[in-house]
Design a protein around this motif. Sequence first.
Motif: not given
Length: 281
Positions: A109-128
């Motif tokens: 999920t990425y919305r320019a200038g507003r927010f993004l969300m990461t894939h938790p599998a790439d962040c040791h389980g953290m969905l940022l």
Amino acid sequence: MSAPSRLEVRKLVHVNQLVDDFEKANAFYVDVFGAEEYWRGYDEEQRRDASLFVVGELCIELFAPRDRTSLLGRSLDRYGNSWHSFEWQVPDLEAARQALQERGVRMPTYRAGRFLMTHPADCHGMLLELTPLEMPGDPRLEPGWTPGRWRDGHPLGITGFNRLSVAVRDLDAAAEWLTALVDAPVRYEESRPEVDADAIGFQLPGHVLELLQARSGRGPVADYVARYGPRLRSVELGVVDVDRAAAYLTSRGLGVVPGSRQGAIALVERDNWGVRWELAR
């Protein structure tokens, strides 16, 4: 080759929770925690209802997908009512996106200038979730606002927000990844025999992020990772008196069990919309 750029985290904006009944979940938080809601709306692209409310100094956002085919709906279908993610404020979303891309982190999920969300599998389980914005109507931004009423006027006696705790599979690898991504000095390293786990707490602006790894294949943390994978496991609030808070929750018909560290208690997840709140001094 130069080192990857880092994220500049300004603060924790809110913690996100997935629920399957929007109105009942909101009513629960108002009734039990004295939540102060300040926004609600519907997102057409994500096909979900959402609300923002504060409990003491902590803000929670509820996500309630209207179907099970959207990204959030599939998460709800897989995990049930549960913690979803947490959001950091960053000064520059594009710079943050670049820092994540340099590490190979996917961003569904990425919305320019507003927010993004990461894939938790790439962040040791953290969905940022990352945003450069303030939340419109956030009462914590108002001059003179304090969370004192939750300490002095509510039976839970909430004094503040203690920590987020993320269950991981590899504590050393997750710690190395996190400290390479953000400026997060180690605040503590602790054994947690209560849950057969080891913990490292990292200090970020205004909050502590804890990583927790099971020592063996048994125990609450190991069971959690087996069920959900590495993921945000609990949110801990500070209270004036743990026994008083436990008595209040029990009087409301909610289950209370020992928490993840000495002196802490936790609400039983099935009584609490699938999530683990912990309370401690």
